[in-house]
Design an enzyme around this catalytic site. Structure first.
Site, PDB file in Angstrom:
ATOM      1  N   ALA A  96       0.842  -1.208   0.000  1.00 56.66           N
ATOM      2  CA  ALA A  96       0.000   0.000   0.000  1.00 56.66           C
ATOM      3  C   ALA A  96       0.874   1.255   0.000  1.00 56.66           C
ATOM      4  O   ALA A  96       0.561   2.243  -0.680  1.00 56.66           O
ATOM      5  CB  ALA A  96      -0.943  -0.013   1.199  1.00 56.66           C
ATOM      6  N   ASP A 139      -0.896  -8.270  -3.446  1.00 60.05           N
ATOM      7  CA  ASP A 139      -1.050  -7.127  -2.536  1.00 60.05           C
ATOM      8  C   ASP A 139      -1.091  -5.812  -3.314  1.00 60.05           C
ATOM      9  O   ASP A 139      -1.976  -4.978  -3.097  1.00 60.05           O
ATOM     10  CB  ASP A 139       0.107  -7.075  -1.524  1.00 60.05           C
ATOM     11  CG  ASP A 139       0.027  -8.199  -0.503  1.00 60.05           C
ATOM     12  OD1 ASP A 139      -0.795  -9.099  -0.685  1.00 60.05           O
ATOM     13  OD2 ASP A 139       0.803  -8.164   0.466  1.00 60.05           O
TER      14      ASP A 139
END
Ligand code: MEV
Length: 315
Positions: free
Chosen positions: A102, A143
């Site tokens: 992220a 991810d």
């Protein structure tokens, strides 16, 4: 100052089985990393970990992103010494929630906006993945892909499919940190060793894992959360069978069910890490409270369907 935010993620189904080519299902969730960039003097500062040394491993992530952006757009993106970068992430570190991805995704997005090039989300995804590959051991790419696009992602053998599906609006996910740290690589190795000892039995468990993912897609389409919760429990049982549950993991799942959750399971590598519960929003606070009373850190997330975005209005 340009700021971007990118969500973390959890795995709903299929962890470990995915290592042997079975499908898995992940979802981006409402815990975010925010990264801001402005003209400055090379100060990289994280609200959670403090000043980032230019020679540190954390810095490698930012360096790689700057290098790959420079290559892609055939111009020097920025000199590290000429920018200040501020990072604020509410995604727990090392919990299998994609905290590093992220930050990579938010930084890539903010950087490309800052240097003023035309870019697509797939540019952001590819550059962020390069950084993830440099910093982590063989990341799958799930991810960063979830963090870029948000929503539900089906993946199998390196192929990702963003699903045009949503969970019902009243559904939330309780995320519980067992407090037990484990190295993902070691857990994966122990599972693969068990696979080698009893391949016939393990292959049946993996097939069941695959069937659970397929059935889960059907239940999500039908908004059947009772069914989805049951599948989570079955998946947890399979994870127990391959040796990655733990006493705390089982205790948390039992408590969530006792309190009325649709289902619960380990999410990620297991042997600790994170346990998730699928709950109706009307009882999520009650469940959270009962889990916290047992001494675990826990919080509630909702799915994020937007992925990375620029935040406007921060100076
Ligand atoms: C870890 O979050 C998920 C695993 O399936 C490992 C992997 O897919 O690389 C256990």
């Amino acid at each position: 100052m340009i700021c971007s935010k990118a969500p973390g993620k959890i795995l709903l189904f299929g962890e470990h089985f995915v290592v042997k080519g079975k499908p898995a299902l992940g979802i981006a969730v409402s815990r975010y990393a925010v990264v801001c960039i402005k003209h400055g003097k090379g100060e990289f500062f994280s609200k959670q970990i403090g000043r980032i040394d230019h020679e540190s491993k954390d810095m490698l992530l930012f360096r790689t992103i700057i290098e790959k952006a420079s290559e892609r757009y055939s111009k020097k993106a920025v000199e590290i010494e000429n920018v200040d970068v501020y990072i604020d992430s509410e995604i727990p570190l090392g919990a299998g929630m994609g905290s590093s991805a992220a930050v990579s995704v938010a930084f890539t997005h903010a950087l490309l906006s800052y240097i003023g090039v035309d870019f697509s989300l797939s540019d952001v995804n590819e550059i962020a993945f390069e950084a993830e590959k440099r910093v982590h051991y063989r990341p799958s790419g799930v991810d960063n892909t979830l963090s870029v696009y948000g929503g539900l992602l089906y993946y199998q053998s390196g192929v990702f499919k963003r699903l045009d599906l949503k969970l019902p609006g009243n559904v939330e996910i309780v995320v519980v940190d067992t407090g037990l740290k484990r190295a993902t690589g070691e857990v994966v190795r122990s599972v693969l060793e068990r696979y080698d000892r009893v391949p016939v039995i393990m292959s049946k468990i993996y097939e069941a894992g695959e069937e659970i993912v397929n059935k889960a897609l059907e239940y999500i389409k039908d908004a059947n959360m009772i069914g989805l919760g049951e599948l989570m429990l079955m998946n947890h049982g399979l994870l127990w069978a391959i040796g990655v549950s733990c006493k705390e993991c089982d205790e948390i799942v039992h408590e969530m069910i006792r309190q009325g959750a649709y289902g619960g399971k380990i999410s990620g590598a297991g042997k600790g890490g994170v346990v998730i519960g699928l709950v109706d929003s009307s009882i999520s606070s009650k469940i959270l409270e009962s889990i916290r009373q047992r001494g675990f850190k826990a919080f509630i997330v909702k799915p994020d369907y937007n992925g990375v975005s620029e935040i406007r209005g921060i100076d």
